[in-house]
Design an enzyme around this catalytic site. Sequence first.
Site, PDB file in Angstrom:
ATOM      1  N   GLY A  48      -0.376  72.655 -21.513  1.00 61.73           N
ATOM      2  CA  GLY A  48      -1.822  73.384 -21.061  1.00 61.73           C
ATOM      3  C   GLY A  48      -2.075  72.542 -19.770  1.00 61.73           C
ATOM      4  N   THR A  49      -2.218  73.260 -18.766  1.00 59.81           N
ATOM      5  CA  THR A  49      -2.585  72.707 -17.256  1.00 59.81           C
ATOM      6  C   THR A  49      -3.361  73.711 -16.427  1.00 59.81           C
ATOM      7  OG1 THR A  49      -0.180  71.755 -17.683  1.00 59.81           O
ATOM      8  CG2 THR A  49      -1.101  71.819 -15.527  1.00 59.81           C
TER       9      THR A  49
END
Length: 536
Positions: A354-355
């Site tokens: 998750g970025t």
Amino acid sequence: MHFDYLNHPYPSQRQTIFAKNGMVATSQPLAAQAGLDILKKGGNAIDAAIATAAALTVLEPTSNGIGGDAFALVWTNGSLYGLNASGPAPASLSIEAMKAKGYSQMPAHGTAPITVPGAPSAWTKLSKRFGRLPFREVLAPAIAFAEEGYPLTPILGKYWSLAYEKYKTVLTGDEFEAWFKTFAPDNRAPKIGEVWRSPDHAATLKEIAETNGESFYRGRLAEEMTAFIQKHGGYLSKEDLAAYEAEWVDPISVHYKGYDIWEIPPNGQGIVALLGLNIIKSIPINEKESADTYHKQIEAMKLAFTDGKAYVTDPKAMEMTTEELLSESYGEKRRLEIGDHAIEPQPYKPARGGTVYLAAADGEGNMISFIQSNYMGFGSGIVIPGTGIAMQNRGHDFSLDETHPNALKPGKKTYHTIIPGFMTKNNQAVGPFGVMGGYMQPQGHMQVVMNTIDFRLHPQAALDAPRWQWIEGKKILVEPQFPSHLAQALARKGHQVQITVDTGQFGRGQIIWRDAETGVLTGGTEPRADGSIAAW
């Protein structure tokens, strides 16, 4: 520099955006607007990026937070600068300590995988060296969003709901109570269109702004973080935080068909994208929509990832240097291993990540490629009570095998998935690009670069194009819109092709290119996210 773009061959609800004075591209519309507002107040691209990054900790907490890491590539005054704001393992975190608690591998949640957060240091370092506006003013939009709240966008709402459904069964200890109070205040995930606010998050951002980050690393916030983490069996200490500073580094590159493609050096996995491009650059590529082209791309990326997983870690512990891995002779050696059928390199199993990624540019020629993450969505599941600080779980990537290149050691930086990209030509900036999403990132970088250079797609088309992702062995995932006849042809070449409807697995990208002659900015944003470009 000017691209002679082909017509857009892929259906899209978005159009390529053109502007002259400034542009911010990211996965959340309000965050892009926050950056543009800073540009209009007299800030430069770096100020805009900091404002956008800080706002994203509020506006997209499913992917990043104040307690995460960051990397940046900054183009200013004709030069490219790299910033590594990834944090090391705490000094007391070791293989022996983890095995003494009964772990055979690093956990994904809880206090154990928390490493030193680097994002606040990235903001202050960038502001001090390249920013124009006061740091307080740059963080003001993020503070306002946290105080006043904002309505959830569709993709954000989707992943928030998925995280809550998972966490309510996985995060069962007392240490996770603050996560639920912060992100599920009504005993559920906020709904799409519903307003969510976080006063604690706002107060923390104010304190970071007023102390120029000092409170986070050497003050009250540091004490709050470490006291809570150690109370619940974690390892992060005040000394670990006090000793930390984001590090300026020299970007690395490969020359690809007249362009230079730049990444942050290890411990980041940007070198994997460069390895793939270095392998494929001398292989004839005739057309995009061909089974032979996709096959060669996939095989080059397999080899690149095999090398990345074998060698990339904290650069002080690498057995093979970056120069050796990116040498022409090494690229040729790996290139010769690509044949007509799928091979099976040393396998590994990637995890999903998750970025958030953003690109920003101003009318003076400054440009920045910036990426920030808590890892695996919300990160560790640990929120420091009363602060809104969601802590990352980057230590999950360490190995507890003493012989592994990425073996856990106190003070060591782990193999890091988040990578910003940048392109130049003839020592002039073309612009920033990035595709976020765990181990998809270097694969996305390679596909975007080839879409741009080999296939002459404008930024929006380069992002809209159907993507593939190598998983392990001969297994690849493709999107539903991937041409079925090509998927069948790849299967005949030995690839194990799987179509997945979860387009979130294929990353989320942003691109801004600058025409060197006119200064015109051209941007594309991700159709697989709530992507938005704010332009001026």
